[in-house]
Design an enzyme around this catalytic site. Structure first.
Site, PDB file in Angstrom:
ATOM      1  N   HIS A 337     -26.373  75.227 -92.286  1.00  0.00           N
ATOM      2  CA  HIS A 337     -27.516  75.936 -92.817  1.00  0.00           C
ATOM      3  C   HIS A 337     -28.425  74.753 -93.450  1.00  0.00           C
ATOM      4  O   HIS A 337     -29.555  74.576 -93.534  1.00  0.00           O
ATOM      5  CB  HIS A 337     -27.300  76.977 -93.589  1.00  0.00           C
ATOM      6  CG  HIS A 337     -28.481  77.664 -94.197  1.00  0.00           C
ATOM      7  ND1 HIS A 337     -29.126  77.585 -95.492  1.00  0.00           N
ATOM      8  CD2 HIS A 337     -29.187  78.944 -93.634  1.00  0.00           C
ATOM      9  CE1 HIS A 337     -30.058  78.344 -95.708  1.00  0.00           C
ATOM     10  NE2 HIS A 337     -30.209  79.048 -94.488  1.00  0.00           N
ATOM     11  N   CYS A 338     -27.587  73.964 -94.249  1.00  0.00           N
ATOM     12  CA  CYS A 338     -28.360  72.746 -95.163  1.00  0.00           C
ATOM     13  C   CYS A 338     -28.854  71.922 -94.465  1.00  0.00           C
ATOM     14  O   CYS A 338     -29.965  71.065 -94.510  1.00  0.00           O
ATOM     15  CB  CYS A 338     -27.216  71.806 -95.825  1.00  0.00           C
ATOM     16  SG  CYS A 338     -26.281  72.749 -96.854  1.00  0.00           S
TER      17      CYS A 338
END
Length: 356
Positions: A337-338
């Protein structure tokens, strides 16, 4: 004549929820140069993991990789023909934190990008000029207008439910290494102005997490209106468990912008995994990516992988669950996600046309 200051809600724009239809996923590519302390001897494995993530995203929708220009050939060779790789100046893979954030208007016929100031998580890493430029580059490549804010903010520090509610943490947004001159009220006002939200829910966060100062995307996420997927630590994990319990209590007491209390679904944490020899290792199923038709997260070769798969299936019953061997990405203190940012779909057509 004085130009009216941009206000997303007044102009009919909002940040969609991640489960809404997407045109593309933008994905960062890892850089070894000037980041030796981040990846160490694991860089080759890290690149293989990012390539696997990119190819998997591309099975479901368009995947656009932003690569530091000298690494474009490497990224293209590993990702293969289904993934678009664009040469840019960006020095890091953590695209969500420094890249553009896309908004749509209410009838999804217009789109724009927003840009916040990036200071490498409180000046933790240098150089980051290319990262600070990334949102401008993404808006240009996407062919959409860009609105900018002077406030320091990373994309992984908040979630939007697409209906006016924003979820974030005190440990990150109120940390003095971001915006020491701003009050909580000032920060809320800027979030409303730039993202079109009407209510901000503050969780305590995780002050002990040193890379991001406790981004919310390793704690809790919106998965549907009024529903949250929560990173449920176990009682024998000591201070980490107590920290997560404080975050859960805050969620139990909160209501969203429409007055709904939250249904909280639990997601396990990995246990007994290899840390790859670094204290920075960020083991979390909660740092997942949504694409059209699937949810993608990391497996760690441990028993809780099966429990995580079951939890994702309950949370997203209409999506396939892709648990991939992406643990190498966690060496850098983040996850899938990052490293990604979704771009929403406009109407029934794709809303992005990158240009080399």
């Amino acid at each position: 004549m004085t130009k009216t200051r941009f206000d997303a809600a007044r102009e009919g724009f909002r940040m969609p929820a991640e489960w809404e239809p997407q045109a593309a996923t933008w994905l960062g590519w890892p850089v070894q140069e000037n980041r030796e302390e981040l990846w160490g001897p694991h860089y080759a494995a890290v690149c293989e993991a990012f390539a696997l993530l990119a190819r998997t995203i591309a099975k479901y929708q368009r995947c656009i990789v932003t690569a530091y220009t000298p690494l474009v050939a490497q990224a293209r060779a590993l990702c293969g023909p289904t993934v678009e790789v664009l040469p840019l100046a960006v020095e890091d893979n953590w695209l969500r934190d420094c890249g553009a954030i896309f908004l749509v208007n209410d009838d999804r016929v217009q789109q724009l990008a927003t840009r916040f100031r990036f200071n490498a998580w409180g000046e933790k890493y240098t150089p980051y000029d290319g990262c600070a430029q990334l949102a401008v580059d993404m808006a240009r490549l996407a062919g959409v207008p860009l609105q900018s804010s002077d406030m320091v903010l990373e994309g992984g520090s908040f979630y939007s439910d697409g209906q006016g509610t924003l979820l974030t943490t005190e440990s990150c947004l109120l940390h003095p290494n971001r915006n020491p001159h701003l009050t909580r009220a000032d920060i809320e006002a800027e979030l409303r102005r730039m993202l079109g939200v009407t209510k901000v829910i503050w969780l305590p966060g995780n002050p002990a997490e040193v890379e991001t100062n406790g981004h919310v995307d390793i704690i809790a996420s919106f998965i549907a209106p009024g529903r949250i997927l929560f990173n449920a630590a176990e009682p024998d994990q000591g201070e980490y468990y107590r920290c997560m319990q404080e975050n859960r209590r805050a969620l139990e007491l909160a209501t969203d912008a429409r007055g709904r209390r939250f249904e909280i679904l639990e997601l396990p944490v990995p246990r007994g995994h290899d840390t790859w020899g670094t204290e920075r290792f960020c083991a979390s199923y909660a740092n997942y990516v949504l694409v059209n038709g699937a949810v993608i997260s990391s497996s760690y070769g441990v028993a809780n992988d099966a429990l995580a798969r079951e939890a994702f299936a309950r949370a997203f019953p209409d999506r396939l669950v892709e648990l991939l061997p992406l643990a190498a990405i966690s060496v850098g203190g983040g996850g899938a996600h990052c490293s990604s940012q979704q771009q929403p779909m406009l109407g029934n057509r794709l809303a992005v046309t990158p240009r080399n």
